[in-house]
Write a protein that holds these residues in place. Structure first.
Motif, short mmCIF file in Angstrom:
data_model
loop_
_atom_site.label_atom_id
_atom_site.label_comp_id
_atom_site.label_asym_id
_atom_site.label_seq_id
_atom_site.Cartn_x
_atom_site.Cartn_y
_atom_site.Cartn_z
N GLY A 37 -19.33 10.49 27.33
CA GLY A 37 -19.03 9.80 26.11
C GLY A 37 -19.39 8.55 25.78
O GLY A 37 -18.97 7.72 24.90
N SER A 38 -20.21 8.13 26.71
CA SER A 38 -20.84 6.66 26.70
C SER A 38 -22.28 6.56 26.74
O SER A 38 -22.94 6.49 27.72
CB SER A 38 -20.07 6.02 27.87
OG SER A 38 -20.49 4.52 27.79
N PRO A 39 -23.07 6.91 25.91
CA PRO A 39 -24.61 7.17 25.83
C PRO A 39 -25.25 5.92 26.26
O PRO A 39 -24.96 4.77 26.17
CB PRO A 39 -24.84 7.25 24.38
CG PRO A 39 -23.66 7.45 23.51
CD PRO A 39 -22.63 6.95 24.40
N GLY A 40 -26.13 6.04 27.49
CA GLY A 40 -26.75 4.92 28.00
C GLY A 40 -26.20 4.19 29.34
O GLY A 40 -26.81 3.62 29.83
N THR A 41 -25.08 4.76 29.52
CA THR A 41 -24.43 3.85 30.55
C THR A 41 -25.23 4.57 31.83
O THR A 41 -25.44 3.46 32.76
CB THR A 41 -22.98 4.53 30.85
OG1 THR A 41 -22.27 4.26 29.37
CG2 THR A 41 -22.06 3.90 31.91
N LEU A 42 -25.26 5.75 32.18
CA LEU A 42 -25.91 6.02 33.30
C LEU A 42 -27.41 5.33 33.39
O LEU A 42 -27.89 5.06 34.76
CB LEU A 42 -26.21 7.58 33.57
CG LEU A 42 -24.56 8.36 33.87
CD1 LEU A 42 -24.69 9.88 34.13
CD2 LEU A 42 -23.96 7.55 35.26
N GLU A 43 -28.11 5.42 32.52
CA GLU A 43 -29.52 4.74 32.39
C GLU A 43 -29.35 3.39 32.83
O GLU A 43 -30.13 2.80 33.73
CB GLU A 43 -29.93 5.00 30.92
CG GLU A 43 -31.51 4.48 30.92
CD GLU A 43 -32.03 4.52 29.53
OE1 GLU A 43 -32.75 3.58 29.18
OE2 GLU A 43 -31.51 5.43 28.72
N GLU A 44 -28.31 2.75 32.37
CA GLU A 44 -28.12 1.29 32.71
C GLU A 44 -27.83 0.95 34.07
O GLU A 44 -27.98 0.15 34.76
CB GLU A 44 -27.24 0.68 31.77
CG GLU A 44 -27.75 0.22 30.52
CD GLU A 44 -28.71 -1.27 30.72
OE1 GLU A 44 -28.14 -2.08 31.41
OE2 GLU A 44 -29.77 -0.97 30.17
N VAL A 45 -26.80 1.94 34.53
CA VAL A 45 -26.59 1.78 35.88
C VAL A 45 -27.46 2.09 36.83
O VAL A 45 -27.83 1.18 37.87
CB VAL A 45 -25.36 2.86 36.23
CG1 VAL A 45 -25.04 3.07 37.77
CG2 VAL A 45 -24.20 2.49 35.37
N PHE A 46 -28.47 3.02 36.48
CA PHE A 46 -29.57 3.16 37.29
C PHE A 46 -30.55 2.05 37.27
O PHE A 46 -30.96 1.75 38.27
CB PHE A 46 -30.20 4.62 37.19
CG PHE A 46 -29.31 5.86 37.55
CD1 PHE A 46 -29.07 5.88 38.71
CD2 PHE A 46 -29.40 6.70 36.55
CE1 PHE A 46 -28.25 6.94 39.37
CE2 PHE A 46 -28.51 7.96 36.93
CZ PHE A 46 -28.06 7.90 38.22
N ARG A 47 -30.63 1.52 36.12
CA ARG A 47 -31.64 0.21 36.08
C ARG A 47 -31.10 -0.85 36.83
O ARG A 47 -32.04 -1.40 37.52
CB ARG A 47 -31.51 0.02 34.55
CG ARG A 47 -32.67 -1.03 34.08
CD ARG A 47 -32.82 -1.39 32.43
NE ARG A 47 -31.78 -2.14 32.33
CZ ARG A 47 -31.67 -3.33 31.99
NH1 ARG A 47 -32.83 -4.17 32.66
NH2 ARG A 47 -30.61 -4.07 31.59
N GLY A 48 -29.77 -0.84 36.85
CA GLY A 48 -29.24 -2.08 37.66
C GLY A 48 -29.63 -1.81 39.38
O GLY A 48 -29.96 -2.57 39.94
N TYR A 49 -29.67 -0.62 39.62
CA TYR A 49 -29.95 -0.13 41.16
C TYR A 49 -31.53 -0.37 41.27
O TYR A 49 -32.11 -0.61 42.56
CB TYR A 49 -29.49 0.90 41.64
CG TYR A 49 -28.09 0.81 41.95
CD1 TYR A 49 -27.51 0.19 42.78
CD2 TYR A 49 -27.11 1.63 40.78
CE1 TYR A 49 -26.08 0.28 43.02
CE2 TYR A 49 -25.68 1.52 41.08
CZ TYR A 49 -25.31 0.80 42.27
OH TYR A 49 -23.86 0.64 42.10
N LEU A 50 -32.41 0.43 40.47
CA LEU A 50 -33.72 0.27 40.39
C LEU A 50 -34.55 -0.73 40.34
O LEU A 50 -35.71 -0.78 40.75
CB LEU A 50 -34.17 1.73 39.81
CG LEU A 50 -33.70 2.98 40.34
CD1 LEU A 50 -33.94 4.24 39.14
CD2 LEU A 50 -33.80 3.34 41.60
#
Length: 131
Positions: free
Chosen positions: A14-27
């Motif tokens: 229910g939080s669009p873009g959250t996982l993409e942002e999390v992965f961007r922080g790691y990658l």
């Protein structure tokens, strides 16, 4: 429970873009500036130089994730003072609005996820050009 909902939102439900942002922080992100350029003083200098091993001029892998981890530690140590008395408000999302001199909305941003933010540079540009 609001805490269960918070954990689900942090996991991207229910939080669009959250996982993409999390992965961007790691990658890392070759299209984003280094954290020390974007947010001067946020990372301790020894950490900034440590990330230099991975190159210069872009957001290196783990650089943003480290800032988020430092922020999370700061928030969790002050959790009682920072959270509202009504714990159901923990998931309240934010946004930004700019009104013109007649009170009409000329810019609106509603956060769609836990890591969503309005573009501050865009807000300043709109606010200063409309005055």
């Amino acid at each position: 429970s609001p805490y269960t909902k918070l954990l689900a939102m942090c996991a991207g439900l229910g939080s669009p873009g959250t996982l993409e942002e999390v992965f961007r922080g790691y990658l890392g992100d070759k299209n984003s500036p280094e954290i020390k350029e974007r947010f001067p003083g946020v990372l301790p200098e020894q950490m900034s130089s440590l990330f230099g091993v991975l190159g210069e001029g872009y957001q290196r892998p783990f650089e943003l994730a480290t800032v988020r981890l430092l922020n999370m530690g700061n928030i969790l140590t002050r959790w009682a003072a920072l959270t509202p008395k009504d714990k159901n408000l923990i998931l309240q999302r934010g946004g930004a609005v700019i009104l013109d001199s007649q009170g009409e909305v000329i810019y609106r941003h509603d956060d769609k996820g836990i890591l969503g933010y309005a573009d501050v540079d865009q807000i300043v540009e709109i606010a200063t050009s409309s005055s």
